[in-house]
Design a protein around this motif. Sequence first.
Motif, PDB file in Angstrom:
ATOM      1  N   ALA B 187      28.383  -4.709 -14.174  1.00  0.00           N
ATOM      2  CA  ALA B 187      26.670  -4.458 -14.178  1.00  0.00           C
ATOM      3  C   ALA B 187      26.313  -3.174 -14.863  1.00  0.00           C
ATOM      4  CB  ALA B 187      26.462  -5.080 -12.331  1.00  0.00           C
ATOM      5  N   LEU B 188      27.237  -2.334 -14.168  1.00  0.00           N
ATOM      6  CA  LEU B 188      26.716  -1.292 -14.605  1.00  0.00           C
ATOM      7  C   LEU B 188      26.513  -1.029 -16.739  1.00  0.00           C
ATOM      8  CD1 LEU B 188      27.326   1.691 -13.294  1.00  0.00           C
ATOM      9  CD2 LEU B 188      29.033   1.971 -14.737  1.00  0.00           C
ATOM     10  N   VAL B 189      27.536  -1.717 -17.069  1.00  0.00           N
ATOM     11  CA  VAL B 189      26.724  -2.033 -18.498  1.00  0.00           C
ATOM     12  C   VAL B 189      24.992  -2.250 -18.785  1.00  0.00           C
ATOM     13  CG1 VAL B 189      27.061  -3.513 -20.571  1.00  0.00           C
ATOM     14  CG2 VAL B 189      28.745  -2.425 -19.197  1.00  0.00           C
ATOM     15  N   ARG B 190      24.650  -3.061 -17.675  1.00  0.00           N
ATOM     16  CA  ARG B 190      22.849  -3.294 -17.869  1.00  0.00           C
ATOM     17  C   ARG B 190      22.163  -2.782 -17.498  1.00  0.00           C
ATOM     18  NH1 ARG B 190      21.968  -6.991 -14.383  1.00  0.00           N
ATOM     19  NH2 ARG B 190      23.716  -7.412 -13.816  1.00  0.00           N
ATOM     20  N   LEU B 191      23.006  -1.562 -16.150  1.00  0.00           N
ATOM     21  CA  LEU B 191      22.367  -0.450 -15.756  1.00  0.00           C
ATOM     22  C   LEU B 191      22.243   0.757 -15.719  1.00  0.00           C
ATOM     23  CD1 LEU B 191      23.442  -2.070 -11.470  1.00  0.00           C
ATOM     24  CD2 LEU B 191      20.983  -2.181 -12.574  1.00  0.00           C
ATOM     25  N   ARG B 192      23.192   1.089 -16.538  1.00  0.00           N
ATOM     26  CA  ARG B 192      23.429   2.697 -17.149  1.00  0.00           C
ATOM     27  C   ARG B 192      22.070   2.399 -17.351  1.00  0.00           C
ATOM     28  NH1 ARG B 192      27.819   5.012 -16.889  1.00  0.00           N
ATOM     29  NH2 ARG B 192      29.290   3.226 -17.520  1.00  0.00           N
ATOM     30  N   ALA B 193      20.851   2.534 -18.520  1.00  0.00           N
ATOM     31  CA  ALA B 193      19.420   2.640 -18.899  1.00  0.00           C
ATOM     32  C   ALA B 193      18.747   2.551 -17.230  1.00  0.00           C
ATOM     33  CB  ALA B 193      18.991   0.905 -19.112  1.00  0.00           C
ATOM     34  N   LEU B 194      19.035   2.032 -16.233  1.00  0.00           N
ATOM     35  CA  LEU B 194      17.883   2.795 -15.037  1.00  0.00           C
ATOM     36  C   LEU B 194      18.595   3.766 -14.387  1.00  0.00           C
ATOM     37  CD1 LEU B 194      17.933  -1.103 -14.014  1.00  0.00           C
ATOM     38  CD2 LEU B 194      16.125   0.047 -14.781  1.00  0.00           C
ATOM     39  N   GLY B 195      19.228   4.471 -15.199  1.00  0.00           N
ATOM     40  CA  GLY B 195      19.614   5.543 -14.208  1.00  0.00           C
ATOM     41  C   GLY B 195      21.238   5.739 -13.216  1.00  0.00           C
ATOM     42  N   TYR B 196      21.726   4.374 -13.342  1.00  0.00           N
ATOM     43  CA  TYR B 196      23.021   3.836 -12.314  1.00  0.00           C
ATOM     44  C   TYR B 196      24.421   4.796 -13.329  1.00  0.00           C
ATOM     45  CZ  TYR B 196      20.278   1.016  -9.590  1.00  0.00           C
ATOM     46  OH  TYR B 196      19.312   0.396  -8.589  1.00  0.00           O
ATOM     47  N   MET B 197      25.198   5.521 -11.897  1.00  0.00           N
ATOM     48  CA  MET B 197      26.219   6.105 -13.046  1.00  0.00           C
ATOM     49  C   MET B 197      27.107   5.531 -11.810  1.00  0.00           C
ATOM     50  SD  MET B 197      25.049  10.041 -13.311  1.00  0.00           S
ATOM     51  CE  MET B 197      25.354  10.128 -12.266  1.00  0.00           C
ATOM     52  N   GLU B 212      15.093  -2.173  -3.814  1.00  0.00           N
ATOM     53  CA  GLU B 212      15.918  -1.177  -4.501  1.00  0.00           C
ATOM     54  C   GLU B 212      14.961  -0.238  -5.565  1.00  0.00           C
ATOM     55  OE1 GLU B 212      19.108  -0.604  -4.104  1.00  0.00           O
ATOM     56  OE2 GLU B 212      18.898   0.686  -5.837  1.00  0.00           O
ATOM     57  N   SER B 213      14.571  -0.207  -6.314  1.00  0.00           N
ATOM     58  CA  SER B 213      13.980   0.865  -6.582  1.00  0.00           C
ATOM     59  C   SER B 213      13.235   1.558  -6.174  1.00  0.00           C
ATOM     60  CB  SER B 213      12.524  -0.736  -8.429  1.00  0.00           C
ATOM     61  OG  SER B 213      12.252  -1.305  -7.556  1.00  0.00           O
ATOM     62  N   TYR B 214      12.997   1.165  -5.320  1.00  0.00           N
ATOM     63  CA  TYR B 214      11.232   2.068  -3.963  1.00  0.00           C
ATOM     64  C   TYR B 214      12.801   3.107  -3.222  1.00  0.00           C
ATOM     65  CZ  TYR B 214       7.693  -0.885  -4.465  1.00  0.00           C
ATOM     66  OH  TYR B 214       6.270  -1.611  -5.387  1.00  0.00           O
ATOM     67  N   LEU B 215      13.165   2.400  -2.940  1.00  0.00           N
ATOM     68  CA  LEU B 215      14.055   2.836  -1.690  1.00  0.00           C
ATOM     69  C   LEU B 215      15.325   4.043  -2.839  1.00  0.00           C
ATOM     70  CD1 LEU B 215      15.686  -0.064   0.219  1.00  0.00           C
ATOM     71  CD2 LEU B 215      14.490   2.200   1.134  1.00  0.00           C
ATOM     72  N   ARG B 216      15.520   3.608  -3.524  1.00  0.00           N
ATOM     73  CA  ARG B 216      17.015   4.680  -4.512  1.00  0.00           C
ATOM     74  C   ARG B 216      16.304   6.554  -4.786  1.00  0.00           C
ATOM     75  NH1 ARG B 216      17.234   3.282 -10.854  1.00  0.00           N
ATOM     76  NH2 ARG B 216      18.642   4.515 -10.951  1.00  0.00           N
ATOM     77  N   GLY B 217      15.175   6.026  -5.445  1.00  0.00           N
ATOM     78  CA  GLY B 217      14.607   7.567  -5.802  1.00  0.00           C
ATOM     79  C   GLY B 217      15.660   7.756  -6.781  1.00  0.00           C
ATOM     80  N   THR B 218      14.813   8.876  -7.385  1.00  0.00           N
ATOM     81  CA  THR B 218      15.251   9.543  -8.475  1.00  0.00           C
ATOM     82  C   THR B 218      16.120  10.297  -8.828  1.00  0.00           C
ATOM     83  OG1 THR B 218      13.639   8.579  -9.457  1.00  0.00           O
ATOM     84  CG2 THR B 218      14.506  10.330 -11.209  1.00  0.00           C
ATOM     85  N   ARG B 219      17.485  10.674  -9.352  1.00  0.00           N
ATOM     86  CA  ARG B 219      18.109  11.387  -9.628  1.00  0.00           C
ATOM     87  C   ARG B 219      17.634  12.791 -10.414  1.00  0.00           C
ATOM     88  NH1 ARG B 219      23.403   9.362  -9.178  1.00  0.00           N
ATOM     89  NH2 ARG B 219      23.032   8.246 -10.326  1.00  0.00           N
ATOM     90  N   GLY B 220      18.598  14.534 -10.007  1.00  0.00           N
ATOM     91  CA  GLY B 220      17.733  15.664 -10.891  1.00  0.00           C
ATOM     92  C   GLY B 220      19.051  15.883 -11.042  1.00  0.00           C
TER      93      GLY B 220
END
Lengths: 382, 647
Positions: B187-197, B212-220
């Motif tokens: 899944a990470l292959v797809r999700l990397r573009a969304l900022g998942y690590m 998920e998209s509301y809850l996760r927040g954005t990393r700094g």
Amino acid sequence: MTVHADDAGFRARDRFDWPLFISAALIAVIGIVNLYSATSIATNARAELYLNQVYWLVAGGILAVIVASIDYRHIERFAYVLYIVGVVLLVLVLILARDIKGAARWIPIGSFSFQPSEFMKLFLTIALAKYLHDDPKNEGRALRDLAVPALLTLLPVMLVLRQPDLGTALILTLIFVSIAALTRIKWKSLLTLGITGLIATPLIWNYVLKDYQRMRITSFLNPEADIRGAGWHAHHARIAIGNGGLFGQGYMKGTQNQYKFIPENHTDFPFPVFAEDWGFVGSLVLFGLYAFLILWAIRIASQAKNRFGAVLAVGVGAMLFWHSFFNLGMVVGILPVVGVTLPLFSYGGSSVVTILIGLGLLMNVSMRRYSFAAADGRLARL
Amino acid sequence: MSVLVSRSDMGEFRKRPRWLALVVVLCFLVLTVRVFYMQAINSDEYRALARENIIRRVTLATTRGVVRDKLGRVLAANRPSYNVYCVPSKLDMKDVWPRLVGYMLMSPLDRDKIQKRIMDLRNDPGPRKDWQILVKEDISRDLVATLATHAAELPGIDVVPTPVRYYPHHELGAHVLGYMAEVDSDALVRLRALGYMEGDRRGSAGVERGWESYLRGTRGWEKVVVDSRSRRHIDPESQTLIDDPKRLDPIPGRDLRLTIDLDIQKAISSAMKGQLAGSTVVVEVRTGRVLGMISKPSYDPNDLSGGNGVASLRAAYRRINSDPLQPSLDKTMSGAYPPGSTIKPFSAIAALREHLIDVKKQVDCRGFYQFGKRMFKCTHVHGPVDLNQAIVRSCNVYFYQLGEAVGLDRLAKVGLDFGFGQKTGLGTNVESPGRMPTRGWYSQHYKGQFRVGFTLNAAIGQGATTVTALQLALSYAALANGGTLYEPQLVHAVETADGTIVQDLSPRVRRRVNVRPEDLTFIAKALWGVVNDDRGTAYKERLADVDAAGKTGTAQVSHQSIGAGDETRIWYFNRDHAWFAAYAPTSSPEIAVIVLIEHGGAGGRHAAPVAFQVMRAYNRLKAERAAKKSAAPASSEPEPPPTRGDP
């Protein structure tokens, strides 16, 4: 100016070689200042190392004074004895030495240890000087006329390689080559030598060099292949130099050094520390000092009063030259990584003391350039 | 050099020093040129590399949004999980290590295992011995305190907090909330573009997944100065080396306020206490908002969301996946079941809409209906029943004949109008669309002739017809509210961490179903009768204080013999599903309650009591809250509280 051989020692003091002393002293002082930068990293507790270096400089300086004040003709008399002592010490190393970083190079004496291979450079020089002094060949040398010097060199080289210490073996060999270059070798002999060298290289590569040594050379030839491994040191050393820019980052401000990206920054890589702190301007000054010191040694050789003194000066000059050229060449990336110290810059007692004794020998030869063989000398000066 | 001219024995060396000097000069020239190139011409490049070495961007974690119920009570939040790490090269094995083992009350087995790893790393020539290794995950608060007190005697030991999702109500409503799972490498292959690590967790079910998209927040990120061993330097001089921009603040995830009412959830849970498996859905009739949603058996999402170590995570998965009652299946929306008699009101509407039957006309139920060579059974011998009684008493025979008259496709059409056979679009868990079979569907899926028998079964909610509890809830809400089919709503509002509402979500009408009011009134009356007529199928279970209407359902399970299995198990899995679909109060309906008891038996006896309990709880809560509301402003404000017209 009338000079008698008998009052040579007396007169010699008048001929104190100030340029030699000053250039060497400058390098030593800059070296200490740089060592302080290299070892006084905020989180590193090696700050007292530079004091050790000062003690060794003082000790080496005293030895140098002693060596300089003995007329080198006395040294000539004991040349082979010294050589044998050196060889015996090298054999002792192989028997006694403690294993440090995969190579046994030190002989422990009490709380500290010394590196006989360093002193061997001087003993070899003295022995070669003695041999060539006794064997003048003005009409040119065939290869067999260099056989004995070659064997004199080969023996310690083999012993040093056993430790294994590629750097010292290389320096010993190059001292011999430099001294041989001083002699007049026949063209035919040179050609033979070249061909032999070509044949010997692959053999040495396959049978003499250890794996890590081979790796250093390959990593030099293709540094990008292994930035994390053997090429890592060299890579970060080069970044440090480049990071210095024209005027440097400022004393003790070089980030490569302060954040420990220069490994062995006090032994093999002191120049990147210096170049990062002081920039191209600093590098130029340092190169100037080394070049001057070495050229001065050659000048001393050319003015020496006998063959022994000339060869001695060239040998010491060669030692200084090859050490600095290989160390600097290695860190700037034009030569492979070989563990060779930068004279008076690198931390290490044996190295410092050896260099200082070598400088003492140079001073010795220099001070006595008018002392003996008076008649000829006087004629020449007129 | 003239010195040597006249010296016979020096003749051999005469010209050589010049050449040696030349070599020296040339070599130093080469060095100078090279250093000039590095320090003057190319220094920018080296400078950039040097900067790259010491300036590192570290990501700054963001915090995941908190999920609250309708009244602001926390359903999912974050807690710090404290992990113990050690740096093998810095650990004193003689003094510090045994002390740590003592404080942690480590078992000899664990101790030896970790000790071996530490010793291996210490002997490793590489830099790995300077890296932190995990000693234990998620230690207790007491141990955190102990280790903090003794921190000075424990050099090389670090206690590091990492945020872990925490569900304070554990199993209650787990399927609605969902859980977190580590992103796998595929899944990470797809999700990397969304900022998942690597190592990130994301919502894997329920609201956690759907929002998920509301809850996760954005990393700094923040630039820090590190040395060659990746150690951070925080002294002021190091900080001056950092270039702009120095930092990007993380944006915390959005908080969600659900439509779910925690008290309703608790009420459902206690009402279903005696049941092994099933589900209950409570929706607001006039908004489609989901007040309660429970699927049984449940699981504790805390066990799946990490923080307790890999071993406990694996055990939890194993436990959940091996349970024959399928705790991982959300039986409110992911599982579709034959609706049984709960479909009958819709079959009736199909007939009424097309004027295909006379409501007064009676059918004589003799307990079975002969159609061709097949016998279609009824639950009882009902005698003569009209449509009202057929619903009240759940007579199959009446509906066989009704189905025969209406035809499969008209039945399906009404079903589809009321939202069956399509996903509701709640968007949390994988949703089953259920199935409203048509003649077309049969021709595709069955070989041979279409048989009218399919239609007869469809009319009583058997055969190929399946629905989800959620679909049923919304369709009964539509029956109760005059024919408006709502989209189900689970999230009431999206809020920032400080409670400001970012997005207030209003109910959305899916469609207005084409149904005549008088037909709905007729159905309502019949559904009232199911509960309140003394012959109604839910009459015996009704509660005197609960005013409700509904329809029971008993869905036959296709009988399977599970080899030579456990007798009890075979008995259980061959039992019928019990349904009860209801709304309350009857005069002005507010909530629809759907109860499914998997393999529960008869709908009236087993499912209806749960629904009545939930309704009673709803009424009680409503009264309590109204009292509180009228009490609170009365004490602080002089003006009379707005009173709603209470009859």
